[in-house]
Design a protein around this motif. Structure first.
Motif, PDB file in Angstrom:
ATOM      1  N   MET A   1     -25.292   3.619  21.560  1.00  0.00           N
ATOM      2  CA  MET A   1     -26.483   3.752  21.398  1.00  0.00           C
ATOM      3  C   MET A   1     -27.480   2.866  20.421  1.00  0.00           C
ATOM      4  O   MET A   1     -28.320   2.108  20.860  1.00  0.00           O
ATOM      5  CB  MET A   1     -26.712   5.089  21.041  1.00  0.00           C
ATOM      6  CG  MET A   1     -26.125   6.341  21.957  1.00  0.00           C
ATOM      7  SD  MET A   1     -26.272   7.959  21.456  1.00  0.00           S
ATOM      8  CE  MET A   1     -28.187   7.974  21.191  1.00  0.00           C
ATOM      9  N   LEU A   2     -26.679   2.686  19.252  1.00  0.00           N
ATOM     10  CA  LEU A   2     -27.460   1.481  18.451  1.00  0.00           C
ATOM     11  C   LEU A   2     -27.473   0.275  19.191  1.00  0.00           C
ATOM     12  O   LEU A   2     -28.487  -0.596  19.022  1.00  0.00           O
ATOM     13  CB  LEU A   2     -26.490   1.342  17.067  1.00  0.00           C
ATOM     14  CG  LEU A   2     -27.137   0.678  15.940  1.00  0.00           C
ATOM     15  CD1 LEU A   2     -28.494   0.953  15.525  1.00  0.00           C
ATOM     16  CD2 LEU A   2     -26.243   0.520  14.827  1.00  0.00           C
ATOM     17  N   PHE A   3     -26.423  -0.355  19.727  1.00  0.00           N
ATOM     18  CA  PHE A   3     -26.536  -1.610  20.407  1.00  0.00           C
ATOM     19  C   PHE A   3     -27.493  -1.708  21.249  1.00  0.00           C
ATOM     20  O   PHE A   3     -28.343  -2.568  21.541  1.00  0.00           O
ATOM     21  CB  PHE A   3     -25.101  -1.758  20.872  1.00  0.00           C
ATOM     22  CG  PHE A   3     -25.040  -3.255  21.814  1.00  0.00           C
ATOM     23  CD1 PHE A   3     -25.075  -4.311  21.138  1.00  0.00           C
ATOM     24  CD2 PHE A   3     -24.977  -3.354  23.113  1.00  0.00           C
ATOM     25  CE1 PHE A   3     -25.072  -5.692  21.841  1.00  0.00           C
ATOM     26  CE2 PHE A   3     -25.032  -4.439  23.885  1.00  0.00           C
ATOM     27  CZ  PHE A   3     -24.983  -5.701  23.077  1.00  0.00           C
ATOM     28  N   GLY A   4     -27.746  -0.509  22.260  1.00  0.00           N
ATOM     29  CA  GLY A   4     -28.593  -0.526  23.331  1.00  0.00           C
ATOM     30  C   GLY A   4     -30.106  -0.357  22.647  1.00  0.00           C
ATOM     31  O   GLY A   4     -30.912  -1.156  23.275  1.00  0.00           O
ATOM     32  N   LEU A   5     -30.375   0.081  21.490  1.00  0.00           N
ATOM     33  CA  LEU A   5     -31.502   0.346  20.984  1.00  0.00           C
ATOM     34  C   LEU A   5     -31.721  -1.155  20.486  1.00  0.00           C
ATOM     35  O   LEU A   5     -33.122  -1.689  20.691  1.00  0.00           O
ATOM     36  CB  LEU A   5     -31.603   1.204  19.706  1.00  0.00           C
ATOM     37  CG  LEU A   5     -32.840   1.358  19.202  1.00  0.00           C
ATOM     38  CD1 LEU A   5     -33.986   1.826  19.896  1.00  0.00           C
ATOM     39  CD2 LEU A   5     -32.656   2.251  17.867  1.00  0.00           C
ATOM     40  N   ILE A   6     -30.857  -2.039  19.766  1.00  0.00           N
ATOM     41  CA  ILE A   6     -31.138  -3.483  19.404  1.00  0.00           C
ATOM     42  C   ILE A   6     -31.575  -4.289  20.637  1.00  0.00           C
ATOM     43  O   ILE A   6     -32.577  -5.003  20.437  1.00  0.00           O
ATOM     44  CB  ILE A   6     -29.892  -3.774  18.419  1.00  0.00           C
ATOM     45  CG1 ILE A   6     -29.800  -2.950  17.443  1.00  0.00           C
ATOM     46  CG2 ILE A   6     -30.307  -5.289  18.411  1.00  0.00           C
ATOM     47  CD1 ILE A   6     -28.443  -3.420  16.672  1.00  0.00           C
TER      48      ILE A   6
END
Length: 272
Positions: free
Chosen positions: A1-6
């Motif tokens: 989820m953090l990678f997708g947000l970035i």
């Protein structure tokens, strides 16, 4: 989820930067637009024409309803005209001063043969109403014919213009307080005039002389108006005169008539 947000934040940043569209992006955009056109144009075409068809159908339906209303109004006007005409004729019949002398039976014409328009017609009164053969038939303007055949509830009327009369009608020409007798011989179709024969040569018949039934022989009541003299000439042998008479009643336009069932004048005229 953090990678997708970035990744999402990076893409937003790239999209906000002013840059030229690459060739692959142009191809992709044009291809997408072309696909949209291929899909949308038929849909728009169908939608537009379907709308036109619906509008056309609605307009046709409105026109049909409008025509029906107009036709209905025309029919109503025609019916009103016919009823007013019949009412006027009935009122005129009832206002005839001498109508009581003839014990009249008012009748309506229910049939008239186009092939014998000037010969006969059928009325809606017959034996049940006291109608008998040879009774005089007239309008408020004058004589139009006589009863030829009688059924229970209808009768056939022979017009004075008929070319197939079994016997002639005796008439009287009212001139200068005296009577000149003659007979209805036939009807001249070319002149639309009755032809009177057997008028003596020793009298001078004037144009405009009134012609009525004579009442002789008890056939018709005496004094029923027939018409007025339009022309006088000698017969082919020079032994008597012939008078051409214009009928007072319009023989082409009759809807209501009355039948003279009896009259005291018939007795006077017949001498019985």
């Amino acid at each position: 989820m953090l990678f997708g947000l970035i990744i999402f934040i990076m893409l937003v940043g790239l999209s906000l930067r002013e840059r030229n569209t690459s060739v692959p992006e142009q191809i992709a955009g044009d291809s997408a637009a072309l696909g949209q056109r291929i899909v949308s144009y038929p849909a728009l075409f169908i939608s537009h024409n379907l709308s036109n068809l619906v509008n056309m159908w609605n307009a046709e339906e409105e026109n049909r309803q409008l025509k029906a209303k107009i036709k209905g109004f025309s029919q109503v006007e025609a019916d009103n005209y016919r009823l007013e005409k019949e009412n006027k004729e009935l009122r005129d019949l009832l206002k005839t001063a001498s109508i009581a002398d003839y014990d009249p039976e008012i009748a309506t014409i229910i049939a008239r043969n186009q092939d014998e328009w000037m010969n006969t017609f059928i009325i809606n009164k017959g034996e049940s109403a006291g109608i008998k053969e040879n009774m005089a038939v007239m309008t408020n303007n004058g004589l139009v014919g006589r009863i030829k055949k009688v059924n229970a509830y209808s009768s056939q009327v022979e017009l004075i213009s008929s070319s197939v009369k079994a016997s002639k009608i005796s008439v009287s020409l009212q001139q200068s307080g005296s009577e000149i007798f003659g007979m209805i011989n036939h009807y001249d179709d070319s002149k639309s005039l009755l032809v009177l024969s057997d008028i003596e040569n020793n009298v001078k018949v004037k144009v405009g002389t009134k012609v009525t039934t004579s009442g002789l022989g008890g056939q018709f009541p005496k004094g029923i108006l027939i018409g007025r003299v339009k022309k006088v000439e000698n017969d082919e042998f020079g032994l008597s005169q012939m008078a051409y008479v214009e009928t007072e009643a319009n023989l082409n336009d009759i809807t209501q008539v009355y039948v003279a069932k009896k009259s005291p004048k018939v007795t006077e005229g017949s001498g019985s």
